[in-house]
Structure formats: C-alpha cells, structure tokens
Design a protein around this motif. Structure first.
Motif, short mmCIF file in Angstrom:
data_model
loop_
_atom_site.label_atom_id
_atom_site.label_comp_id
_atom_site.label_asym_id
_atom_site.label_seq_id
_atom_site.Cartn_x
_atom_site.Cartn_y
_atom_site.Cartn_z
N UNK A 67 0.83 -1.21 0.00
CA UNK A 67 0.00 0.00 0.00
C UNK A 67 0.87 1.26 0.00
N UNK A 68 0.26 2.36 -0.37
CA UNK A 68 0.98 3.63 -0.49
C UNK A 68 1.67 4.03 0.82
N UNK A 75 10.45 4.15 2.16
CA UNK A 75 11.32 5.18 1.56
C UNK A 75 11.89 6.10 2.64
N UNK A 76 11.05 6.52 3.58
CA UNK A 76 11.53 7.39 4.67
C UNK A 76 12.63 6.69 5.46
N UNK A 77 12.45 5.41 5.71
CA UNK A 77 13.44 4.65 6.48
C UNK A 77 14.77 4.58 5.72
N UNK A 112 12.55 14.91 3.30
CA UNK A 112 12.54 13.44 3.21
C UNK A 112 11.12 12.92 2.97
N UNK A 113 10.18 13.50 3.66
CA UNK A 113 8.78 13.08 3.50
C UNK A 113 8.31 13.34 2.06
N UNK A 118 6.96 11.19 -3.23
CA UNK A 118 7.21 11.19 -4.67
C UNK A 118 7.62 9.79 -5.15
N UNK A 119 8.52 9.14 -4.43
CA UNK A 119 8.97 7.81 -4.83
C UNK A 119 7.82 6.81 -4.81
N UNK A 120 7.00 6.88 -3.77
CA UNK A 120 5.85 5.98 -3.69
C UNK A 120 4.89 6.22 -4.85
N UNK A 121 4.66 7.48 -5.17
CA UNK A 121 3.75 7.81 -6.27
C UNK A 121 4.30 7.31 -7.60
N UNK A 122 5.60 7.45 -7.81
CA UNK A 122 6.21 6.95 -9.04
C UNK A 122 6.07 5.44 -9.15
#
Length: 193
Positions: A67-68, A75-77, A112-113, A118-122
């Motif tokens: 999930x998103x 990604x944050x980690x 970072x957030x 952005x990475x999750x959306x991509x």
C-alpha cells in the motif's frame, strides 16, 4: 520436549528404529521450506525449467502490492541516512524581503517526506501503467517490492554522483577565479611599473 517422551505419549514402541520412524514422520508433517524468487528477468524461468519440482511440488504465493503508506514508510526509512543540507532557495527558488536569496534552511524531515511520497507515487504509477501495458500489449512488466528498493538505491547512488560532480565543478571554478584574481593583481602591478 524430547522425541522419546512424545513417542511414548503416542504409544510408539521404545526402540531406536521406532523413534527414528516417529521422528521422520514428524519432520515430514511439520517441515516447511520457504523459497523466495523474484519473477523479474530470466533467472526464475530458467530455474523453473531446470527444476520442474519448483512449480509442480510447491505452492506459489503471490504477494500483493504494497500500500501507499507502506511505500512511503519504507522510503523514509531508507532515506534517513541521506544528507539533505538544502537552503530554501535551492528547494523552492524563494528570496527574502530584500530580493536576495533566503538563507534559512529547509526542514530535512519535510524534504525526506516529500521525497518518500514522490517515490511511492512513481512506483504506484509504474504499477498502474504496467497493468495497462499488459492489457494492450499482452506483455508483463513486473513491479515488485525489490524494484521499489532498487529505485531508492538508484536515487541515493545518483545523488552521490551528482554531488561529487558538482563539488568538482565548484572546486574548478574556485581555482579559476583565484587564478583570475591573481592575474588581475599581477596586471595591476605591471601597469604601475
């Protein structure tokens, strides 16, 4: 506890052969082996062709997409160790009231957030387009959690390369400017003479 006590409780004769048989039946009943393969690339197809038992004698679990919120959290980690010393001007092109560059720094947690979102959306948009690609071209493009982790690693790698390239260019510019200053001073001294 021990095999001997379990075998005795189930009424198995107390001989080494009987205990070994009991142990083997328990192992066959309870042993689980987990093999994890990524469907990306030819490696899985080649292994499945070489070892047909991987397909015939196993249960294949399909993992559902992350999930998103999970993508953002991962990604944050992974971006925690990335140094983000960014000024507000670099971040948004802002200036202060006098028209000069704003000098206050941007909150790195916010940065970072934003990167994680952005990475999750991509990743999610690639997964969506992969479904469209399958419908229109009848070809698979697998979007896996590993590909998401590779996206994050690629970002970190490219960021490091760009930073080192920019540092080299900055050093070159500094050397060039100091050479020009020295040359200008030398020309001024020669004119005096």
């Amino acid at each position: 506890g021990s095999i001997a006590s379990s075998a005795k409780a189930e009424g198995i004769v107390d001989t080494p052969e009987a205990r070994l048989g009991y142990f083997m039946s328990r192992v066959q009943k309870n042993l689980r082996v987990v093999l994890a393969f990524s469907p990306v690339g030819d490696a899985f197809r080649i292994r499945a062709r070489r070892f047909p038992g991987l397909i015939n004698c196993t249960v294949i679990d399909q993992f559902h997409p992350w999930p998103r919120d999970a993508l953002i959290s991962v990604a944050e980690r992974f971006l925690e160790d990335v140094e983000l010393n960014i000024t507000a001007e670099e971040y948004s092109g802002t200036t202060d009231e006098g028209g000069g560059p704003a000098t206050h720094g941007v909150d790195t947690t916010t940065m970072r957030r934003s990167l994680a979102i952005h990475m999750a959306q991509q990743h999610l948009s690639v997964a969506k387009m992969s479904e469209h690609y399958l419908k229109t071209q009848q070809r698979h493009n697998y979007v896996t959690p590993k590909s998401y982790l590779e996206l994050i690693s690629l970002f970190k790698y490219l960021l490091g390369i760009k930073r080192s390239g920019l540092q080299r260019q900055t050093d070159r510019l500094d050397v060039g400017l100091s050479t020009l200053r020295k040359t200008s001073q030398d020309v001024t001294e020669l004119r005096k003479d």
